[in-house]
Scaffold this active site. Structure first.
Site, PDB file in Angstrom:
ATOM      1  N   GLU A 132       3.221   3.652  -0.284  1.00 29.47           N
ATOM      2  CA  GLU A 132       3.737   2.630  -1.197  1.00 29.47           C
ATOM      3  C   GLU A 132       3.740   1.226  -0.599  1.00 29.47           C
ATOM      4  OE1 GLU A 132       5.720   6.426  -2.737  1.00 29.47           O
ATOM      5  OE2 GLU A 132       4.998   5.616  -0.835  1.00 29.47           O
ATOM      6  N   ALA A 133       3.928   1.127   0.719  1.00 29.12           N
ATOM      7  CA  ALA A 133       4.036  -0.193   1.340  1.00 29.12           C
ATOM      8  C   ALA A 133       2.760  -1.012   1.181  1.00 29.12           C
ATOM      9  CB  ALA A 133       4.387  -0.062   2.821  1.00 29.12           C
TER      10      ALA A 133
END
Length: 260
Positions: A132-133
């Protein structure tokens, strides 16, 4: 229940398939459908175990449909996160056994769904991760906790902070999966694993499940007290008496289809 979640019955097991091609991404509708499906299965005393898998051959689930966050609307994002929490909690709270049959990529909310299950079976060629980052976000459906509990802090950091996708052999080595199988076999093996719960007492499975889930929070002394209480509560029950009688008579136990 929904075109996005397909439920099939196979004896005392149910197969729940994430069906949102091409990548089985999660949307509000599919998350709500999963919640409803799992709640219905949990209420059906005939269902002892659930296998979760993805439609097709390439994806278990690629996680959230990122178009849901394109507007940067925090209220809308909160609704999605709440739907994720409800859906995966419905998996965690199922009274029987849940097995994820990871038949392809399981990333982001896809991996978080698998992590909500009791066991993970992964096919060779599949990849798992919480990347997700890379889009400016973080795991928001329990991933930071569930992954860390399974693989430990260093590997959780490597997977979440570094965005690393792990292959099947690595997943097995670090404890992210219980079994690695050849391509096309994850669902078959998962059904076999899930089916083993049918040999066990329903009430004993539920009691043991609850104890396992709280064990990390308790000292040994506290856990012993909880085990004693649960053990004594089972004594004299229909299933306990049948189980012991069957053992002494050298025959398989005959469990009833009653609720817990």
């Amino acid at each position: 229940m929904s075109k996005y979640i397909v439920v099939e019955r196979l004896g005392q097991s149910a197969i729940v398939t994430i069906n949102n091609p091409p990548a089985n991404a999660w949307t509000l509708e599919s998350l709500k459908a999963l919640t409803l499906a799992m709640e219905a299965l949990d209420a059906d005393s005939r269902v002892r175990s659930v296998v979760l898998t993805g439609a097709g051959e390439r994806f278990f689930s690629a996680g959230a449909d990122l178009a849901q966050f394109a507007s940067s609307d925090r209220d809308a994002a909160a609704r999605v996160i709440d739907a994720f929490a409800a859906a995966f909690n419905s998996v965690r709270q199922f009274r029987g056994v849940t097995v994820a049959a990871v038949n392809g990529f399981a990333v982001g909310g896809g991996l978080e769904c698998a992590l909500a299950c009791d066991y993970i079976v992964i096919e060779r060629g599949a990849k798992l991760g919480l990347p997700e980052a890379v889009v400016g976000l973080i795991p928001g459906a329990g991933g930071t906790k569930a992954l860390t509990e399974r693989v430990g802090v260093p590997w959780a950091k490597r997977i979440i902070l570094g965005g690393e996708l792990v292959d099947a052999d690595t997943a097995l080595k670090i404890g992210l999966a219980e079994e690695v199988v050849d391509t096309g076999l994850a669902k078959i093996v998962a059904i076999s694993l899930a089916g083993k719960v049918a040999n066990q007492s329903r009430s004993a499975v539920l009691a043991a499940r609850r104890l396992i889930e709280v064990s990390a929070q308790n000292t040994l002394e506290r856990q012993l007290l909880l085990e004693k209480a649960a053990f004594l509560e089972l004594i004299g029950g229909d299933e306990q008496r049948e189980g012991v009688a069957a053992f002494l008579e050298k025959r398989p136990p005959s469990w009833q289809d009653d609720d817990y």
